[in-house]
Structures are given as structure tokens and as C-alpha cells.
Design an enzyme around this catalytic site. Structure first.
Site, PDB file in Angstrom:
ATOM      1  N   ASP A   1       8.033 -14.514   1.290  1.00  0.00           N
ATOM      2  CA  ASP A   1       6.989 -13.662   1.186  1.00  0.00           C
ATOM      3  C   ASP A   1       6.863 -13.455  -0.172  1.00  0.00           C
ATOM      4  O   ASP A   1       7.377 -12.296  -0.654  1.00  0.00           O
ATOM      5  CB  ASP A   1       7.073 -12.451   2.043  1.00  0.00           C
ATOM      6  CG  ASP A   1       8.405 -11.627   1.833  1.00  0.00           C
ATOM      7  OD1 ASP A   1       8.559 -10.397   1.974  1.00  0.00           O
ATOM      8  OD2 ASP A   1       9.383 -12.279   1.275  1.00  0.00           O
TER       9      ASP A   1
ATOM     10  N   ASP B   1      12.548 -13.899  -3.647  1.00  0.00           N
ATOM     11  CA  ASP B   1      12.135 -15.011  -2.894  1.00  0.00           C
ATOM     12  C   ASP B   1      11.849 -16.352  -4.226  1.00  0.00           C
ATOM     13  O   ASP B   1      12.270 -17.306  -3.916  1.00  0.00           O
ATOM     14  CB  ASP B   1      10.878 -14.908  -2.391  1.00  0.00           C
ATOM     15  CG  ASP B   1      10.645 -13.830  -1.102  1.00  0.00           C
ATOM     16  OD1 ASP B   1      10.569 -12.623  -1.661  1.00  0.00           O
ATOM     17  OD2 ASP B   1      10.683 -14.014  -0.130  1.00  0.00           O
TER      18      ASP B   1
ATOM     19  N   ASN C   1       6.449  -8.805   1.124  1.00  0.00           N
ATOM     20  CA  ASN C   1       6.601  -8.027  -0.120  1.00  0.00           C
ATOM     21  C   ASN C   1       5.187  -7.936  -0.644  1.00  0.00           C
ATOM     22  O   ASN C   1       4.794  -6.757  -1.294  1.00  0.00           O
ATOM     23  CB  ASN C   1       7.251  -8.916  -1.000  1.00  0.00           C
ATOM     24  CG  ASN C   1       8.812  -8.881  -0.770  1.00  0.00           C
ATOM     25  OD1 ASN C   1       9.306  -7.752  -0.422  1.00  0.00           O
ATOM     26  ND2 ASN C   1       9.377 -10.116  -1.176  1.00  0.00           N
TER      27      ASN C   1
ATOM     28  N   THR D   1      13.375 -15.977   4.712  1.00  0.00           N
ATOM     29  CA  THR D   1      13.652 -14.812   3.652  1.00  0.00           C
ATOM     30  C   THR D   1      12.546 -13.743   3.726  1.00  0.00           C
ATOM     31  O   THR D   1      12.248 -13.180   2.571  1.00  0.00           O
ATOM     32  CB  THR D   1      13.826 -15.592   2.223  1.00  0.00           C
ATOM     33  OG1 THR D   1      12.477 -16.079   1.938  1.00  0.00           O
ATOM     34  CG2 THR D   1      14.916 -16.275   2.224  1.00  0.00           C
TER      35      THR D   1
ATOM     36  N   PHE E   1      14.107  -4.134   5.273  1.00  0.00           N
ATOM     37  CA  PHE E   1      12.751  -4.755   5.257  1.00  0.00           C
ATOM     38  C   PHE E   1      12.207  -5.697   6.047  1.00  0.00           C
ATOM     39  O   PHE E   1      11.294  -5.604   7.043  1.00  0.00           O
ATOM     40  CB  PHE E   1      12.278  -4.881   3.800  1.00  0.00           C
ATOM     41  CG  PHE E   1      10.816  -5.257   3.428  1.00  0.00           C
ATOM     42  CD1 PHE E   1      10.464  -6.417   3.608  1.00  0.00           C
ATOM     43  CD2 PHE E   1      10.102  -4.152   3.398  1.00  0.00           C
ATOM     44  CE1 PHE E   1       8.999  -6.746   3.176  1.00  0.00           C
ATOM     45  CE2 PHE E   1       8.784  -4.387   3.190  1.00  0.00           C
ATOM     46  CZ  PHE E   1       8.262  -5.548   3.198  1.00  0.00           C
ATOM     47  N   ASN E   2      12.764  -7.002   5.950  1.00  0.00           N
ATOM     48  CA  ASN E   2      12.322  -8.152   6.596  1.00  0.00           C
ATOM     49  C   ASN E   2      12.342  -7.870   8.337  1.00  0.00           C
ATOM     50  O   ASN E   2      11.226  -8.326   8.681  1.00  0.00           O
ATOM     51  CB  ASN E   2      13.273  -9.378   6.451  1.00  0.00           C
ATOM     52  CG  ASN E   2      13.082  -9.974   5.117  1.00  0.00           C
ATOM     53  OD1 ASN E   2      12.145  -9.592   4.251  1.00  0.00           O
ATOM     54  ND2 ASN E   2      13.919 -10.693   4.297  1.00  0.00           N
TER      55      ASN E   2
ATOM     56  N   HIS F   1      18.798 -10.839  -2.994  1.00  0.00           N
ATOM     57  CA  HIS F   1      19.119 -10.975  -1.428  1.00  0.00           C
ATOM     58  C   HIS F   1      18.640 -12.527  -0.811  1.00  0.00           C
ATOM     59  O   HIS F   1      19.530 -13.033  -0.212  1.00  0.00           O
ATOM     60  CB  HIS F   1      17.941 -10.126  -0.534  1.00  0.00           C
ATOM     61  CG  HIS F   1      17.938  -8.592  -0.973  1.00  0.00           C
ATOM     62  ND1 HIS F   1      19.087  -7.798  -0.476  1.00  0.00           N
ATOM     63  CD2 HIS F   1      17.211  -7.839  -1.699  1.00  0.00           C
ATOM     64  CE1 HIS F   1      18.671  -6.436  -0.906  1.00  0.00           C
ATOM     65  NE2 HIS F   1      17.749  -6.496  -1.922  1.00  0.00           N
ATOM     66  N   ASP F   2      17.441 -12.956  -1.065  1.00  0.00           N
ATOM     67  CA  ASP F   2      17.067 -14.276  -0.728  1.00  0.00           C
ATOM     68  C   ASP F   2      17.697 -15.423  -1.643  1.00  0.00           C
ATOM     69  O   ASP F   2      17.955 -16.416  -0.699  1.00  0.00           O
ATOM     70  CB  ASP F   2      15.352 -14.447  -0.949  1.00  0.00           C
ATOM     71  CG  ASP F   2      14.805 -13.468  -0.040  1.00  0.00           C
ATOM     72  OD1 ASP F   2      13.495 -13.312  -0.589  1.00  0.00           O
ATOM     73  OD2 ASP F   2      15.363 -12.767   0.569  1.00  0.00           O
TER      74      ASP F   2
HETATM   75  O1  RIB Z   1      15.434  -6.438   2.344  1.00  0.00           O
HETATM   76  C1  RIB Z   1      15.168  -7.476   1.344  1.00  0.00           C
HETATM   77  C2  RIB Z   1      14.303  -8.591   1.868  1.00  0.00           C
HETATM   78  O2  RIB Z   1      13.248  -7.773   1.750  1.00  0.00           O
HETATM   79  C3  RIB Z   1      13.868  -9.655   0.766  1.00  0.00           C
HETATM   80  O3  RIB Z   1      13.653 -10.816   1.587  1.00  0.00           O
HETATM   81  C4  RIB Z   1      12.956  -9.455  -0.033  1.00  0.00           C
HETATM   82  O4  RIB Z   1      12.371 -10.359  -0.767  1.00  0.00           O
HETATM   83  C5  RIB Z   1      11.991  -8.621   1.017  1.00  0.00           C
HETATM   84  O5  RIB Z   1      11.371  -9.549   1.776  1.00  0.00           O
HETATM   85 CA    CA Z   2      11.825 -11.910   0.822  1.00  0.00          CA
END
Ligand code: RIB
Ligand code: CA
Length: 321
Positions: free
Chosen positions: A14, A19, A43, A129, A171-172, A244-245
Site C-alpha cells: 500500500d 513500502d 496507507n 506489507t 495498522f495492516n 516496518h515493511d
Molecule cells: O503498521 C505499519 C504498517 O502499516 C506498514 O506496512 C505501513 O506501511 C502501514 O501499511
Molecule cells: Ca505498508
């Protein structure tokens, strides 16, 4: 590396800031045969996530080299929610706006996932991701797909500690818990790269400043993370940002970056206060078989060195073409 020994990867994004750096690693790694990229709302809206993805590939000089398929423009059931407060109005903090790209005509990420997995049974590593909507829709069409995958590695969830979308929600997962629930129960080998380890995957400005801005990819990473780092500074007192990703993609290349434990992990989809949480059953209270390899420890220095080297290499490769 020879094609047959490279890991065949499908990457679902996203495309937001982190990412984009995950795409840079995946698209330039000699260990990976990138079969394609699928995009999803998360995102940022679907069209922007797709445009951003195409722009990152153009920055790398790899336009047209990998299929890019658009997927879901909203979660399975929940209302759409973007994270533009983190990634900016464009999703890439305003970067790469001058790179002209065209949205792909192919709009079905799930059909591309199904076709690729069918053509390479047992060989595909699916790296998620973003919210899990695309692969959940593929599973809706083909419930057997999980068993035909090599593995899933997803950035998402949190087993111990705080969330970033709700008290203990990441979040994801929290954006589309119904999708995540379907994916975590699909029967594939699954590795969870959650906030437990990504909260330690800290790229510091002082690390980036040691790199040469003449390298176009280094320069992009410095620019695209600037606001991300300023935001982190406001809450944590240092200029840095969480990768993160990029960590999830890096784990596909070097699993030794993290230490995992095999546990039953459920996704809460019907709670007032715990909605969208990943519940890791460390002590087997639910007496369910383990379904997820949960990353609990990160070799921080090893990861940051890996990340910086790959960013430098991606830009150096550009200059030699
Ligand atoms: O929580 C972090 C994740 O949420 C990452 O993948 C960031 O890009 C968002 O998508
Ligand atoms: Ca992401």
C-alpha cells in the site's frame, strides 16, 4: 544468482514510505525473483499506492520489468481509512511527483495472485506489507490456495506490547481484520513480522547521513523519510523512522535477522475495545494448533547494516546501467 535458486516472491503493498523502501530491496535483491507486485488501499488510496509503486520502479530503472496489478480499493467490510498523517497526502511525502507513470489496465490483484501461485505450486513466497484484503479475496475464490503457497511473510500485528492503530492493534491488521483472519487460517506456513520487532527496526538520520547523496536511491530514501523522521523525533526525541515493511522483505532474504516462535495467533473481529488485534496464545489457553511463526527478537545492527548496504547497492546498480 541462478534463476532456479532465487526465491520467487509476490509482494503486496500500500505504497507509503516504508513500502517504497521494501520495494527497493525486493526489486534489486539477487536472492529474489520478483514475480510481481499487487497494490491495495491502506496507507493511501489504491490509485495513489499504485502510482507510487510504479514511480519507485521507475526510479530504479525497472519500469515494465515486473507486473503490477491493482487490487482492493477498500477493506472487505470496514470503511476505508488512510494514514496520510504519516505518509503525507501523496503517500510518498511528496517525492517522485515528477515521474510520469500510467495506471495499469489489469485491476485484479487476486486473479494475478491465483494465476502465479497455480503456475508455481509450493514455490511462491507471498510478502504482505499492507492490509490483507487482496489475498483474502483470492482465498474467497480459491480456499485451497494457502496450501499451494511456499510461505507467507507479513508485516503486521503485535504479539506483546502496544499497537499503532489502537491500544494493541497494528495498522495492516486493524484496517481489515476479517481479511487477516482469513489469511492467518489459510493453511500456509506464515511468519509474522509485527511491531514486536519492527519497533526496533530503527533507521536513524545519523546512519543515513553517512551515505552519499550522489547515489540517487540514497538521496530518495533521505528525502522520503525526512517527514517520517521529524514525526518520530516529536514523540521519541531522535530523528529516526521505523522500517516496518523493509524488515519483512529482508526476512524473506535473510531469516536469521529475527528469532521466531510458533504459536496460535487469532485476529479479533468482534470487540469494542480489542477489535483488529492479533492475539498470540503463548501459553496454549485456546488449545489450538500453532499457525504462525511469530518474530519476537531482531538482530538490530545486522538489519540496519543489511538495509543500508541494499539501498547503496540499488543506487550503484542504477549508475552502472
Ligand atoms: O503498521 C505499519 C504498517 O502499516 C506498514 O506496512 C505501513 O506501511 C502501514 O501499511
Ligand atoms: Ca505498508
Amino acid at each position: 544468482m541462478e534463476g532456479h535458486s532465487r526465491k520467487k516472491v509476490l509482494l503486496d503493498v500500500d505504497t507509503g514510505v516504508d513500502d517504497a523502501i521494501g520495494i527497493i530491496i525486493a526489486a534489486t535483491a539477487p536472492e529474489i525473483q520478483l514475480m510481481g507486485i499487487t497494490t491495495v488501499s491502506g496507507n493511501i488510496d489504491l490509485a495513489s499506492a499504485t502510482i507510487n509503486t510504479l514511480r519507485v520502479l521507475k526510479l530504479l530503472g525497472k519500469s515494465g520489468q515486473y507486473p503490477v496489478h491493482m487490487g482492493a480499493s477498500s477493506p472487505l467490510k470496514r470503511p476505508v481509512r488512510y494514514a496520510t498523517e504519516v505518509h503525507g497526502k501523496t503517500g510518498l511525502s511528496g517525492q517522485l511527483q515528477d515521474l510520469p507513470v500510467e495506471l495499469p489496465r489489469e485491476t485484479s490483484a487476486e486473479d494475478f495472485m491465483i494465476d502465479t501461485i497455480d503456475r508455481h505450486p509450493g514455490e511462491i513466497t507471498l510478502i504482505l506489507t499492507a492490509p490483507h484484503t487482496n489475498f483474502a479475496k483470492a482465498l474467497e475464490k480459491r480456499p485451497d490456495l494457502g496450501e499451494k503457497l511456499g510461505e507467507i511473510i507479513f508485516m503486521g500485528g503485535v504479539a506483546e506490547g502496544r499497537g499503532n492503530e489502537s491500544p494493541r492493534g497494528e495498522f495492516n491488521i486493524a484496517i481489515d481484520p476479517e481479511a487477516a483472519d482469513r489469511v492467518l487460517n489459510c493453511g500456509a506456513k506464515i511468519t509474522m513480522v509485527g511491531l514486536d520487532v519492527t519497533k526496533k527496526a530503527l533507521l536513524r538520520r545519523k546512519d543515513l547521513e553517512t551515505l552519499d547523496s550522489g547515489n540517487p536511491v540514497v538521496n530518495f530514501v533521505k528525502l522520503v523519510t525526512a517527514d517520517y523522521m521529524n514525526r518520530y523525533h516529536q514523540t521519541h526525541g531522535e530523528y529516526a523512522c521505523l522500517m516496518h515493511d523493509p524488515l519483512a522483505v529482508s526476512v524473506a532474504i535473510d531469516p536469521s535477522l529475527v528469532t521466531t516462535a510458533h504459536h496460535f495467533v487469532a485476529v479479533e473481529t468482534e470487540s469494542t475495545y480489542c477489535d483488529g488485534e492479533t492475539v498470540c496464545d503463548f501459553n496454549g489457553y485456546f488449545q489450538e494448533p500453532p499457525n504462525v511463526h511469530v518474530a519476537l527478537e531482531l538482530n538490530q545492527q545486522q538489519f540496519i547494516s543489511f538495509l543500508l548496504n541494499r539501498i547503496i547497492k540499488a543506487g550503484a546498480d542504477l549508475e552502472t546501467h
